[in-house]
Motif scaffolding. Structure first.
Motif, PDB file in Angstrom:
ATOM      1  N   HIS A  28       0.941  -1.349   0.145  1.00 53.23           N
ATOM      2  CA  HIS A  28      -0.036   0.049  -0.198  1.00 53.23           C
ATOM      3  C   HIS A  28       0.867   1.201  -0.104  1.00 53.23           C
ATOM      4  O   HIS A  28       1.990   1.272   0.748  1.00 53.23           O
ATOM      5  CB  HIS A  28      -0.876   0.012   1.273  1.00 53.23           C
ATOM      6  CG  HIS A  28      -1.682   1.396   1.242  1.00 53.23           C
ATOM      7  ND1 HIS A  28      -2.039   1.853   2.524  1.00 53.23           N
ATOM      8  CD2 HIS A  28      -2.542   1.698   0.378  1.00 53.23           C
ATOM      9  CE1 HIS A  28      -2.925   2.942   2.327  1.00 53.23           C
ATOM     10  NE2 HIS A  28      -3.140   2.883   1.027  1.00 53.23           N
ATOM     11  N   VAL A  51      -1.797  -1.041  -3.966  1.00 54.50           N
ATOM     12  CA  VAL A  51      -3.037  -0.359  -3.607  1.00 54.50           C
ATOM     13  C   VAL A  51      -2.485   0.997  -3.150  1.00 54.50           C
ATOM     14  O   VAL A  51      -1.539   1.418  -2.236  1.00 54.50           O
ATOM     15  CB  VAL A  51      -3.631  -0.847  -2.092  1.00 54.50           C
ATOM     16  CG1 VAL A  51      -4.710  -0.039  -1.587  1.00 54.50           C
ATOM     17  CG2 VAL A  51      -4.022  -2.359  -2.164  1.00 54.50           C
ATOM     18  N   THR A  53      -3.416   5.237  -2.196  1.00 51.70           N
ATOM     19  CA  THR A  53      -4.303   6.298  -1.557  1.00 51.70           C
ATOM     20  C   THR A  53      -3.643   7.568  -2.183  1.00 51.70           C
ATOM     21  O   THR A  53      -2.506   7.658  -1.763  1.00 51.70           O
ATOM     22  CB  THR A  53      -4.447   5.965  -0.177  1.00 51.70           C
ATOM     23  OG1 THR A  53      -4.711   4.986   0.449  1.00 51.70           O
ATOM     24  CG2 THR A  53      -5.147   7.079   0.520  1.00 51.70           C
TER      25      THR A  53
END
Length: 77
Positions: A28, A51, A53
């Motif tokens: 992430h 992943v 963000t």
């Protein structure tokens, strides 16, 4: 004061940079690439491997360098 930070020095991570992150076990990432077309494309590219963000920039801010310490703290909370 932010830990585990990597600068890719461009809009798109290289294969070597991606492999180094994967070798360290990262799955992430938080992308703070510039808040413009290239930065958005670079963040989308990272989605092929992690992943992602996307960092939420305050209105009118293009990159973290445009932020003072107080703005950065507010954006991270």
């Amino acid at each position: 004061g932010v830990k585990n930070v990597v600068a890719i020095l461009g809009w798109k991570a290289t294969n070597e940079q991606i492999q180094k992150l994967k070798d360290k076990g990262y799955k992430h990432v938080i992308s703070a690439l510039d808040n413009d077309t290239c930065g958005i494309q670079g963040s989308k590219y990272l989605e092929n491997y992690f992943v992602v963000t996307r960092f939420q920039f305050p209105s009118g801010i293009k990159d973290p360098g445009d932020m003072d310490k107080e703005m950065f703290k507010k954006a991270n909370s």
